[in-house]
Design a protein around this motif. Structure first.
Motif, PDB file in Angstrom:
ATOM      1  N   THR A 163       0.839  -1.202   0.000  1.00 17.92           N
ATOM      2  CA  THR A 163       0.000   0.000   0.000  1.00 17.92           C
ATOM      3  C   THR A 163       0.871   1.247   0.000  1.00 17.92           C
ATOM      4  OG1 THR A 163      -1.777  -1.152   1.178  1.00 17.92           O
ATOM      5  CG2 THR A 163      -1.786   1.258   1.265  1.00 17.92           C
ATOM      6  N   PHE A 164       1.946   1.214   0.770  1.00 20.11           N
ATOM      7  CA  PHE A 164       2.848   2.361   0.839  1.00 20.11           C
ATOM      8  C   PHE A 164       3.431   2.658  -0.544  1.00 20.11           C
ATOM      9  CE2 PHE A 164       7.180   4.063   1.437  1.00 20.11           C
ATOM     10  CZ  PHE A 164       6.868   5.232   2.127  1.00 20.11           C
ATOM     11  N   GLU A 165       3.839   1.633  -1.239  1.00 18.66           N
ATOM     12  CA  GLU A 165       4.431   1.826  -2.561  1.00 18.66           C
ATOM     13  C   GLU A 165       3.393   2.318  -3.570  1.00 18.66           C
ATOM     14  OE1 GLU A 165       6.165  -1.929  -3.488  1.00 18.66           O
ATOM     15  OE2 GLU A 165       7.827  -1.694  -2.045  1.00 18.66           O
ATOM     16  N   ALA A 166       2.190   1.850  -3.449  1.00 15.44           N
ATOM     17  CA  ALA A 166       1.132   2.243  -4.397  1.00 15.44           C
ATOM     18  C   ALA A 166       0.672   3.678  -4.174  1.00 15.44           C
ATOM     19  CB  ALA A 166      -0.052   1.295  -4.278  1.00 15.44           C
ATOM     20  N   PHE A 167       0.680   4.161  -2.946  1.00 11.76           N
ATOM     21  CA  PHE A 167       0.155   5.493  -2.622  1.00 11.76           C
ATOM     22  C   PHE A 167       1.226   6.447  -2.088  1.00 11.76           C
ATOM     23  CE2 PHE A 167      -3.506   2.729  -2.677  1.00 11.76           C
ATOM     24  CZ  PHE A 167      -4.468   3.493  -3.325  1.00 11.76           C
ATOM     25  N   HIS A 168       2.471   6.104  -2.303  1.00 14.18           N
ATOM     26  CA  HIS A 168       3.564   6.971  -1.866  1.00 14.18           C
ATOM     27  C   HIS A 168       3.458   8.341  -2.530  1.00 14.18           C
ATOM     28  CE1 HIS A 168       7.699   8.645  -2.304  1.00 14.18           C
ATOM     29  NE2 HIS A 168       7.755   8.315  -1.006  1.00 14.18           N
ATOM     30  N   VAL A 169       3.725   9.373  -1.764  1.00 11.72           N
ATOM     31  CA  VAL A 169       3.634  10.747  -2.271  1.00 11.72           C
ATOM     32  C   VAL A 169       5.044  11.238  -2.596  1.00 11.72           C
ATOM     33  CG1 VAL A 169       2.952  13.121  -1.750  1.00 11.72           C
ATOM     34  CG2 VAL A 169       1.549  11.194  -0.941  1.00 11.72           C
ATOM     35  N   ASP A 170       5.201  11.726  -3.794  1.00 10.33           N
ATOM     36  CA  ASP A 170       6.517  12.221  -4.215  1.00 10.33           C
ATOM     37  C   ASP A 170       7.002  13.343  -3.293  1.00 10.33           C
ATOM     38  OD1 ASP A 170       6.538  10.490  -6.350  1.00 10.33           O
ATOM     39  OD2 ASP A 170       5.704  11.964  -7.773  1.00 10.33           O
ATOM     40  N   GLY A 171       8.284  13.332  -3.064  1.00  9.95           N
ATOM     41  CA  GLY A 171       8.883  14.351  -2.211  1.00  9.95           C
ATOM     42  C   GLY A 171       9.030  13.891  -0.768  1.00  9.95           C
ATOM     43  N   THR A 172       8.484  12.711  -0.462  1.00 10.58           N
ATOM     44  CA  THR A 172       8.650  12.148   0.891  1.00 10.58           C
ATOM     45  C   THR A 172       9.596  10.949   0.834  1.00 10.58           C
ATOM     46  OG1 THR A 172       6.743  10.647   0.672  1.00 10.58           O
ATOM     47  CG2 THR A 172       6.314  12.869   1.544  1.00 10.58           C
ATOM     48  N   SER A 173      10.043  10.510   1.998  1.00 12.88           N
ATOM     49  CA  SER A 173      10.992   9.400   2.089  1.00 12.88           C
ATOM     50  C   SER A 173      10.421   8.103   1.525  1.00 12.88           C
ATOM     51  CB  SER A 173      11.380   9.200   3.558  1.00 12.88           C
ATOM     52  OG  SER A 173      12.164   8.042   3.701  1.00 12.88           O
ATOM     53  N   LYS A 174      11.312   7.259   1.062  1.00 14.95           N
ATOM     54  CA  LYS A 174      10.920   5.941   0.558  1.00 14.95           C
ATOM     55  C   LYS A 174      10.853   4.905   1.684  1.00 14.95           C
ATOM     56  CE  LYS A 174      10.952   6.914  -3.917  1.00 14.95           C
ATOM     57  NZ  LYS A 174       9.798   6.703  -4.815  1.00 14.95           N
ATOM     58  N   ASP A 175      11.143   5.350   2.895  1.00 17.80           N
ATOM     59  CA  ASP A 175      11.136   4.455   4.064  1.00 17.80           C
ATOM     60  C   ASP A 175       9.704   4.363   4.603  1.00 17.80           C
ATOM     61  OD1 ASP A 175      11.518   3.043   6.393  1.00 17.80           O
ATOM     62  OD2 ASP A 175      12.838   4.525   7.335  1.00 17.80           O
ATOM     63  N   LEU A 176       9.195   3.145   4.670  1.00 17.73           N
ATOM     64  CA  LEU A 176       7.823   2.918   5.145  1.00 17.73           C
ATOM     65  C   LEU A 176       7.582   3.500   6.535  1.00 17.73           C
ATOM     66  CD1 LEU A 176       5.023   1.554   5.090  1.00 17.73           C
ATOM     67  CD2 LEU A 176       6.135  -0.571   5.805  1.00 17.73           C
ATOM     68  N   THR A 177       8.582   3.455   7.413  1.00 20.33           N
ATOM     69  CA  THR A 177       8.381   3.909   8.796  1.00 20.33           C
ATOM     70  C   THR A 177       8.718   5.386   9.000  1.00 20.33           C
ATOM     71  OG1 THR A 177      10.606   3.181   9.421  1.00 20.33           O
ATOM     72  CG2 THR A 177       8.797   1.600   9.729  1.00 20.33           C
ATOM     73  N   ASP A 178       9.136   6.071   7.950  1.00 23.46           N
ATOM     74  CA  ASP A 178       9.365   7.513   8.092  1.00 23.46           C
ATOM     75  C   ASP A 178       8.031   8.177   8.424  1.00 23.46           C
ATOM     76  OD1 ASP A 178      11.120  10.047   7.406  1.00 23.46           O
ATOM     77  OD2 ASP A 178       9.165  10.323   6.399  1.00 23.46           O
ATOM     78  N   PRO A 179       7.967   8.952   9.499  1.00 23.05           N
ATOM     79  CA  PRO A 179       6.684   9.508   9.964  1.00 23.05           C
ATOM     80  C   PRO A 179       5.917  10.277   8.904  1.00 23.05           C
ATOM     81  CG  PRO A 179       8.366   9.825  11.617  1.00 23.05           C
ATOM     82  CD  PRO A 179       9.069   9.320  10.395  1.00 23.05           C
ATOM     83  N   ILE A 180       6.546  11.205   8.241  1.00 21.90           N
ATOM     84  CA  ILE A 180       5.845  12.043   7.261  1.00 21.90           C
ATOM     85  C   ILE A 180       5.440  11.242   6.036  1.00 21.90           C
ATOM     86  CG2 ILE A 180       6.068  14.076   5.773  1.00 21.90           C
ATOM     87  CD1 ILE A 180       8.005  15.208   7.906  1.00 21.90           C
ATOM     88  N   ALA A 181       6.337  10.377   5.562  1.00 21.85           N
ATOM     89  CA  ALA A 181       6.025   9.546   4.391  1.00 21.85           C
ATOM     90  C   ALA A 181       4.889   8.587   4.723  1.00 21.85           C
ATOM     91  CB  ALA A 181       7.271   8.783   3.955  1.00 21.85           C
ATOM     92  N   ASN A 182       4.887   8.041   5.920  1.00 24.93           N
ATOM     93  CA  ASN A 182       3.852   7.099   6.335  1.00 24.93           C
ATOM     94  C   ASN A 182       2.500   7.789   6.408  1.00 24.93           C
ATOM     95  OD1 ASN A 182       2.257   5.578   8.635  1.00 24.93           O
ATOM     96  ND2 ASN A 182       3.799   4.120   7.906  1.00 24.93           N
ATOM     97  N   ILE A 183       2.469   8.989   7.004  1.00 26.72           N
ATOM     98  CA  ILE A 183       1.210   9.726   7.155  1.00 26.72           C
ATOM     99  C   ILE A 183       0.628  10.098   5.797  1.00 26.72           C
ATOM    100  CG2 ILE A 183       0.178  11.889   7.959  1.00 26.72           C
ATOM    101  CD1 ILE A 183       2.122  11.803  10.335  1.00 26.72           C
ATOM    102  N   THR A 184       1.433  10.666   4.928  1.00 28.39           N
ATOM    103  CA  THR A 184       0.913  11.144   3.639  1.00 28.39           C
ATOM    104  C   THR A 184       0.464   9.984   2.737  1.00 28.39           C
ATOM    105  OG1 THR A 184       3.193  11.289   2.808  1.00 28.39           O
ATOM    106  CG2 THR A 184       2.194  13.305   3.660  1.00 28.39           C
ATOM    107  N   ALA A 185       1.202   8.872   2.771  1.00 23.31           N
ATOM    108  CA  ALA A 185       0.806   7.712   1.960  1.00 23.31           C
ATOM    109  C   ALA A 185      -0.507   7.142   2.482  1.00 23.31           C
ATOM    110  CB  ALA A 185       1.900   6.654   1.993  1.00 23.31           C
ATOM    111  N   ALA A 186      -0.659   7.054   3.809  1.00 20.03           N
ATOM    112  CA  ALA A 186      -1.899   6.530   4.393  1.00 20.03           C
ATOM    113  C   ALA A 186      -3.066   7.457   4.104  1.00 20.03           C
ATOM    114  CB  ALA A 186      -1.716   6.378   5.900  1.00 20.03           C
TER     115      ALA A 186
END
Length: 211
Positions: A170-193
């Motif tokens: 799910t993280f890979e499918a909805f990842h938002v550009d400009g955020t970390s590629k790390d699933l547990t990165d707080p900002i990347a996790n929030i925006t992808a979710a």
């Protein structure tokens, strides 16, 4: 024929015995008249003596330590007090550290949510601070390293991770550009979710349970 007999004087009838009896009565009468005064004086004397004795006994019981107390070392109370004070101090320090950590984590979470909201706004992803915070606290309690190792996703080899418990696909499918590629990165996790929730539920604000 004889006339009426005269009563003979008491002295002539009994050689001195009535006189002694009379004296006994007189002495007894005097003793009886003095007895109350003497008795009262004796009672007062005994009462004072009894009170003094009782007071001395009470003082002795109060001042003298019991055998159990006398057997204890003099430093026992000080040592116990010292240990108690140390224990209380240690607990106070632990609580202070815990409170400080909670405040620090709260500040960090606030920063992550606000930064994610800016990215979401720029990307047109709906969601509010309240909606993000509510779901984060339910899913992970605000711990960015939280991971679920028991549900069906974990059994399939893709455990949910991060603040909003996102699985890797799910993280890979909805990842938002400009955020970390790390699933547990707080900002990347929030925006992808939030991006995933917007696609499936219209907004993260509409999510109130596992999603």
């Amino acid at each position: 024929m004889y006339g009426p007999r005269r009563a003979r004087p008491l002295r002539r009838r009994s050689r001195g015995r009535p006189v002694i009896a009379a004296r006994s009565v007189s002495i007894r009468t005097s003793a009886q008249s003095l007895a109350p005064v003497t008795r009262a004086a004796r009672i007062r004397r005994y009462s004072v003596s009894g009170l003094c004795a009782a007071g001395a006994a009470a003082a002795a019981l109060t001042l003298a330590p019991s055998p159990a107390h006398a057997a204890e070392p003099a430093s026992h109370g000080v040592t116990t007090a010292g240990v108690s004070a140390t224990g209380v101090s240690t607990q106070a320090d632990a609580l202070a550290k815990k409170a400080g950590k909670a405040a620090s984590d709260s500040d960090k979470l606030d920063h992550w949510i606000r930064k994610s909201l800016k990215i979401m706004k720029a990307e047109g992803i709906p969601g509010t601070y309240e909606g993000l915070h509510r779901n984060i606290m339910r899913e992970s309690g605000g711990d960015p390293d939280a991971a679920n190792g028991w549900d069906v996703n974990a059994q399939n080899g893709t455990p949910s991770k991060g603040l909003l418990q996102v699985i890797q696909p799910t993280f890979e499918a909805f990842h938002v550009d400009g955020t970390s590629k790390d699933l547990t990165d707080p900002i990347a996790n929030i925006t992808a979710a939030a991006n995933y929730a917007a696609d499936k539920y219209g907004s993260i604000d509409n999510v109130d349970s596992a999603y």
